[in-house]
Every structure is written in C-alpha cells, then in structure tokens.
Design a protein around this motif. Structure first.
Motif, short mmCIF file in Angstrom:
data_model
loop_
_atom_site.label_atom_id
_atom_site.label_comp_id
_atom_site.label_asym_id
_atom_site.label_seq_id
_atom_site.Cartn_x
_atom_site.Cartn_y
_atom_site.Cartn_z
N ARG A 26 81.40 69.40 78.17
CA ARG A 26 80.93 68.27 78.98
C ARG A 26 81.10 68.55 80.47
N LYS A 27 80.23 67.92 81.24
CA LYS A 27 80.37 67.89 82.69
C LYS A 27 80.59 66.43 83.03
N ASP A 45 77.04 69.08 78.57
CA ASP A 45 76.47 70.15 79.39
C ASP A 45 75.75 71.17 78.48
N LYS A 46 74.46 70.92 78.23
CA LYS A 46 73.69 71.79 77.33
C LYS A 46 73.58 73.21 77.86
N ALA A 101 75.64 74.88 79.73
CA ALA A 101 76.91 75.61 79.54
C ALA A 101 77.08 76.03 78.08
#
Length: 503
Positions: free
Chosen positions: A109-110, A115-116, A118
């Motif tokens: 996650r961001k 966060d796809k 990442a």
C-alpha cells in the motif's frame, strides 16, 4: 534437535470419529533437500501435510521447526515459521492479475491505497528469480495451468518460505510444463529451500528427491535414500504386497460380431470426421497429446456437447443424445478426468452417489425405496472393494482411488454398457491403479461391457488397450492393432506426422 533438520514431525497422530488417519508418523526434513513423501491414496499424506500448515490439528505429537517446538500449527504460525504448501487445487483468484495473486491478502500500500505498480515491480523480481517469463499484469485466468502453478511457487518464496511442501504438483501439467517446474524445484534446492514433494509418479521421485519417506494406512513404514532404492521395493513398501504385473492379464473376450459403438464421419466440438468402432468385450484406447480432441469426442458421445454432422450408432441404432441424462438412459456412461469437478458428488454420501442415476427407476410416486437403495450401495461397495467405514461417508473424505471406484459403481448400478474412461488413473497411486485396471478388465471380460479409454500415459494406453485410435488437433491420424503398438508410432500419429514403415 539436530541442527541439520529444519522440520521434524514426531509421533504425529490424528483421529477422526471412527477413523484413525495417522498413527505415530515421524519424518525429518534437512536443509536444502528434496524429501519425497509417498504412499497409496488414503495413506494419510494429505492429512500429514495439513498438520504442517495448520489446516489440521494433530490429536497428539510434536512439530519442530528450526528448533522451535509446537503441538499444533495455525496457518499464521506456519507462515511466520517459513512453511508454505502448494496444494493440488490452487489458491488463486482467476479475475486478478499474477501480481495481485502474488500479494493476495497482503497487498503493498501507499498510504491507504493499494500500490499496484509496486506489486507488479516486486512480482517481476520474484518471477525473474525463478527464471520464469510471466507478465505480472496478466490475469490468472489467461495463464496456463503450468504458469498458474509457478505463481503459487513464487508466492511461497516471496513470503520467505524455507520449507515448501508440494502436493502432486505435476498432476495437471503438460510434459513441457513439468520440465519447467523441475528446473524451478532444483533451483530452489540449490538456494537452500527444503522441499517435501508428494507424487504418485515414481519417475519424478527418482529424478528429484534425495530421500523417500513411505507411509501406509496412516503409519510410517520406512525412510530410504533415493539412489540406493529401486522401484519394486518402493511399490512393495507402499502397497504392502508385491505387484508382479503392472497390468493384470485379460483373456480374449472381444466379440467382433457385436459392435457396441460406431462413429461415422462425426464432426463437432472441435473434432472432424472421426470414424471408429468399439466391440463388445473390447477396450479401445484413444491416444493423443493435450488438445487433441479426445475429451471433446467423449463429450459428444455422452450428450454433453452436440455433434454437427455424421452418425453415432450405439448397438445398431443411430443415437443423438441431447444431454448426459439421455446418454445414461441409453446405456452410455462417462467417468471424467476431473473426479472432483465433474465426477463424484463430493458433498454427499457413497450411498447417494451410487444410486444417483437410478433414483427415478427405484422410486414410486417420488418416494425412494430405501431398502433397495441400501442393497444396491452395499452390492457395489463390495464389488468395487471401496475402503470406507460406512456407506454414509461423504465421498470427499475418500482417497482418489476410492472416489474413482464410487463413480464406477454408480455406472454399473445404472447398467451402463459402454463406459468411457477419461484418464482413468490420473492422480491415483500404483496399488489403486492396479485395482482400477482389474475392474476394467472384469467389465469387458466377465460382464461383456465395452470401454473407450482416453489416456495420456503411454504405458497405460499400450498396457490396457486392445486397439488404439490416435487423434491430433481434432483429426483422426491413425489406428493401431495390439501387435503394432509402439511409443514411436503412437507419438508419430499424435504429432500429426506420418509414421514410418509405409504409413
């Protein structure tokens, strides 16, 4: 604990109501080794590995991981201690990408947003590490079964698993995919990952493993060093008896004057102009590579798919079954490749499974004759030698070999005269295979049935068939009599090449 062992199972016992699944089983796994775990269907292999993952809690015994002792695991504890299992049925979501499946349940996650990018970057690294070419953005449903399995392996390694348990990993794969998987498994061993490898295919055991643990009827039998053992010894340890012949003998029982099934220029469901005959008392083998159209042909005969043209003639009369129900009523049965999905009804009892096609026949005013129902189930439990504590046992709790026997008992109860076997022994161990082969022989020899057998195992195809018809890409490419059988000729037809010797 000796420092060399990363996992020890000590005196594991698991009891269920009326059944002892495991009795005092012990095994030890060394760092960086491949330990094969073998035994007949129902020997307790799946229960044992589920004790490692936390899916099953042992009644007694110890699980020691890297020196830490546990009386039972939970899925979270297993993951925290570096244990990962790849089951026969993959734990993935088909509508998500390979990267999203790799991080299933633990997305990067961001802030609060997933966060796809990442995840795709990390997935690419994981796939590169295993030398597998998968686009992280590809949806799982668009990957082959082999690549789906590679995602499962990558997921385990990405979660820092140092103990990887693989349950029948090659069962759904093509030969090329199996080779790719072997390369990945051998690479992981070289990196220090310890692997427990479960398979019924003894050639794989000899190709990959360092040691072999044999269990039988829920009990530990023996540990062997692979290079110092031989196949016949393994089989004897697994089944508790010596199997002198892989394929039981069968007398000449073919009635060439009585054709049970004839296909005349049958086209449809991807197949084109198929012509073949199956006689009373005959086992006709149907060979070919994956995608050859063999299962598609079986579906047309069984009414699960419609033919476009040509004739299907059963016992002298043209038939056009519009549904499996129609085919069953005519006397045609299909024992499918995927027992779990299309064969046995896993959530109901043995008794109900066996009686399923004949309830209508044995009911009055929609009331089932329960006495008759019980008698029929008992008859086929005995005839099929189904190992079970009770006819009320759910089929999902039986071994693969016994599930296959239940399906066969169902079609015999329905008085089927033509039985189509699609991969009759897939996922079944050596001892149970012999029993299935013997049952198939009895069907043609003693009961005068006819069998159409689809098999991707070359030895099985040649060992059980009276004749072999070969398909390639939906076309019929050859037919061989018993004295013409050879792997080379079958493969030449299967690859749509012209066989030598004037073919």
């Amino acid at each position: 604990m000796s420092e060399e062992y990363v996992l020890q199972l000590q005196h594991i016992r698991k009891e269920y109501p009326g059944v002892v699944a495991l009795k005092d089983v012990t095994l030890e796994l060394k760092k960086g080794e491949i330990l094969a775990l073998i035994g007949e269907n129902g020997a307790g292999k799946s229960t044992l590995i589920k004790c490692c993952s936390g899916a099953v809690i042992p009644t007694s015994g110890k699980i020691i991981v890297n020196g830490k002792e546990f009386t039972s695991m939970t899925p979270q504890l297993a993951a925290e201690n570096g244990i990962a299992i790849i089951y026969q049925e993959f734990n993935n979501v088909k509508e998500l990408s390979a990267a999203e499946n790799l991080f299933l349940g633990r997305p990067i996650r961001k802030g609060i947003v997933v966060d796809k990018a990442a995840m795709e970057k990390e997935a690419a690294k994981a796939f590169d590490r295993l030398h597998i070419k998968i686009n992280p953005k590809t949806l799982m449903k668009d990957l082959t079964v082999g690549y789906q399995q590679m995602v499962e392996i990558a997921k385990a390694i990405q979660q820092n698993a140092n103990v990887l348990i693989m349950d029948e990993p090659s069962a759904p794969l093509t030969s090329a995919e199996v080779e790719s998987m072997f390369e990945v498994v051998e690479q992981l061993r070289s990196e220090g990952v310890s692997i427990i490898y479960i398979s019924h295919r003894l050639d794989e055991i000899y190709r990959l493993s360092d040691r072999i643990v044999v269990i039988r009827d829920g009990e530990y039998v023996k540990t062997l060093i692979t290079k110092n053992s031989h196949v016949q010894e393994l089989i004897q340890l697994m089944v508790g008896r010596e199997l002198t012949q892989t394929y039981p003998p069968r007398g000449d029982c073919i009635n060439k004057n009585e054709v049970f099934l004839e296909l005349q220029n049958v086209t449809g469901n991807g197949d084109k102009n198929i012509n073949l005959k199956v006689h009373k008392g005959e086992i006709l083998g149907l060979g070919g590579l994956v995608g050859a159209g063999r299962t598609e042909l079986a579906e047309m005969i069984f009414g699960a798919a419609r033919k476009e043209s040509g004739k299907i003639i059963f016992k002298g009369k043209e038939i056009n079954p519009k549904s499996p129900r129609e085919a069953i009523d005519l006397g045609v049965a299909l024992v499918p490749e995927d027992r779990k999905r299309h064969g046995a009804m896993l959530g109901i009892s043995i008794k109900n499974n066996i009686n399923m096609p004949i309830y209508e026949r044995n009911s009055k005013f929609s009331v089932i004759d329960s006495k008759k129902e019980w008698e029929i189930a008992e008859k086929y439990e005995k005839n099929m030698a189904i190992k079970t504590p009770s006819l009320n046992q759910l089929v999902k709790n039986l071994s693969g070999g016994n599930q296959q026997k239940v399906i066969l008992g169902r079609w015999l109860a329905a008085d089927s005269e033509l039985i189509i076997f699609d991969e009759p022994t897939r996922g079944i161990d050596v001892g149970a295979k012999y029993e299935i082969y013997k049952l198939m022989n009895d069907l043609v020899e003693k009961e005068g049935k006819a069998i159409l057998m689809i098999s991707s195992e070359m030895e099985e195809l040649m060992g059980m068939s009276d004749r072999i018809v070969v398909l390639a890409e939906g076309n019929q490419t050859g037919e061989l009599a018993k004295d013409e059988f050879s792997q080379e000729r079958i493969m030449a037809f299967a690859s749509a090449a012209k066989a030598q010797e004037g073919e």
